[in-house]
Scaffold this motif. Structure first.
Motif, PDB file in Angstrom:
ATOM      1  N   ASP A  97      14.850  -1.258 -43.413  1.00 39.43           N
ATOM      2  CA  ASP A  97      15.322  -0.024 -42.794  1.00 39.43           C
ATOM      3  C   ASP A  97      16.259  -0.333 -41.627  1.00 39.43           C
ATOM      4  OD1 ASP A  97      12.518   0.394 -43.976  1.00 39.43           O
ATOM      5  OD2 ASP A  97      13.333   2.434 -43.928  1.00 39.43           O
TER       6      ASP A  97
ATOM      7  N   HIS B 170       6.547   4.892 -44.224  1.00 38.78           N
ATOM      8  CA  HIS B 170       5.996   3.801 -43.406  1.00 38.78           C
ATOM      9  C   HIS B 170       4.741   4.219 -42.639  1.00 38.78           C
ATOM     10  CE1 HIS B 170       9.569   1.232 -44.054  1.00 38.78           C
ATOM     11  NE2 HIS B 170      10.111   2.420 -44.296  1.00 38.78           N
TER      12      HIS B 170
ATOM     13  N   HIS C 216      20.790   1.815 -44.649  1.00 37.00           N
ATOM     14  CA  HIS C 216      20.025   0.746 -45.301  1.00 37.00           C
ATOM     15  C   HIS C 216      20.959  -0.390 -45.723  1.00 37.00           C
ATOM     16  CE1 HIS C 216      16.150   2.854 -45.652  1.00 37.00           C
ATOM     17  NE2 HIS C 216      16.851   3.956 -45.822  1.00 37.00           N
TER      18      HIS C 216
ATOM     19  N   HIS D 141      18.698   2.172 -37.251  1.00 42.02           N
ATOM     20  CA  HIS D 141      18.274   3.002 -38.387  1.00 42.02           C
ATOM     21  C   HIS D 141      18.245   4.450 -37.932  1.00 42.02           C
ATOM     22  CE1 HIS D 141      16.395   3.776 -42.200  1.00 42.02           C
ATOM     23  NE2 HIS D 141      15.227   4.110 -41.707  1.00 42.02           N
TER      24      HIS D 141
ATOM     25  N   HIS E 109       9.278   7.224 -40.241  1.00 41.60           N
ATOM     26  CA  HIS E 109       9.528   7.812 -41.565  1.00 41.60           C
ATOM     27  C   HIS E 109       8.251   7.746 -42.424  1.00 41.60           C
ATOM     28  CE1 HIS E 109      14.191   7.276 -41.259  1.00 41.60           C
ATOM     29  NE2 HIS E 109      13.753   8.356 -40.641  1.00 41.60           N
TER      30      HIS E 109
ATOM     31  N   HIS F  38       8.545   2.360 -37.864  1.00 42.11           N
ATOM     32  CA  HIS F  38       9.192   3.612 -37.463  1.00 42.11           C
ATOM     33  C   HIS F  38       8.480   4.791 -38.100  1.00 42.11           C
ATOM     34  CE1 HIS F  38      11.176   2.661 -41.259  1.00 42.11           C
ATOM     35  NE2 HIS F  38      11.819   3.806 -41.282  1.00 42.11           N
TER      36      HIS F  38
HETATM   37 ZN   LIG Z   1      13.332   4.622 -42.721  1.00 46.89          ZN
END
Ligand SMILES: [Zn+2]
Ligand SMILES: [Zn+2]
Length: 263
Positions: A143, A61, A192, A121, A58, A56
């Protein structure tokens, strides 16, 4: 197969998986200096990496991917086809000819077969991965706010499973540094996984043949490796599952390379 977590947590994530022919990373949220050093510790050079699979958008990552691709022209980043380009910040920084858009059902990288599955998420999109080679399976699910039966079925029977064990609920709730809104977000179905939820999830997965789990994406504020491990171990014990016998529980770290699994 060989797999090892190179970094895990909100400051950067990266997991390495190797088959006979392919070498891949799941996410790359580290600086180029860090990822180079950590790969060196497992005797891999960055140019050997065939692919980075993105979970994803974020920063923890995706943050290191543009740099990695610029320096390694044969590495491709794999992104689900359903993702809109405008949902990926900095997409323009990614070399266009190094992006592979994949359909979420099985796809292949050399001798690896890969499936991805949706995770709940608070991002524009989020997927987990199962990587297969030679009747063996490695899965990654971090996540995610909760574990649906569908996600359970995807990660069932993994030889090695990287599963989120993000926080201790009490530490999170008592943490004076976190505003109520943030706490609510983390605890929600799109946040989370807590240590407790991770433990109950693993109890279901032991029956499917999961024998090795790596507790992942631990919060450095609201968790410790020892607390995550002991909480999960105690929950498993309630089901009559003995850690070290019925399943082995390991932990992934933010600041160092984790245990290398060869199988
Ligand atoms: Zn995340
Ligand atoms: Zn994350």
């Amino acid at each position: 197969m060989r797999t090892v977590n190179l970094a895990s947590g909100s400051k950067g994530n990266c997991t390495y998986i190797e088959s006979r022919e392919a070498k891949i990373l799941i996410d790359e949220g580290l600086s180029y200096t860090s990822i180079k050093q950590r790969l060196k510790q497992i005797n891999v050079e960055p140019y050997e990496i065939d692919a980075i699979l993105l979970t994803h958008e974020h920063t923890d990552h995706i943050g290191g991917i543009a740099n990695f691709l610029k320096r390694n022209k044969t590495t491709k980043v794999y992104i689900p086809l359903f993702v809109k380009t405008y949902d990926i910040p900095g997409i323009n920084a990614l070399p266009y000819n190094q992006i592979e858009w994949y359909k979420t059902s099985d796809f292949f990288i050399k001798d690896m077969t890969i499936s991805s599955f949706l995770l709940p998420h608070d991002s524009k999109f989020c997927v987990g991965y199962s990587v297969y080679f030679d009747n063996k399976k490695v899965s990654i699910a971090t996540d995610l706010g909760f574990v649906s039966d569908k996600v359970l079925s995807y990660i069932a029977g993994s030889n090695v499973l990287f599963l989120e064990s993000n926080h201790d609920e009490n530490l999170l709730l008592k943490n004076p540094k976190y505003p109520a809104k943030t706490k609510k977000r983390i605890l929600s179905n799109e946040g989370h996984l807590s240590n407790i939820t991770c433990g109950h999830t693993l109890a279901k997965l032991v029956k499917t043949g999961v024998v090795q789990v790596v507790l992942s994406h631990l919060s450095q504020e609201n968790n410790t490796p020892m607390l995550a491990y002991s909480t999960v171990k105690n929950i498993l014990a309630r089901y009559g599952i003995i850690e070290g016998k019925n399943i082995c529980v390991d932990v992934a770290y933010q600041d160092k390379v984790g245990t290398i699994f060869n199988f």
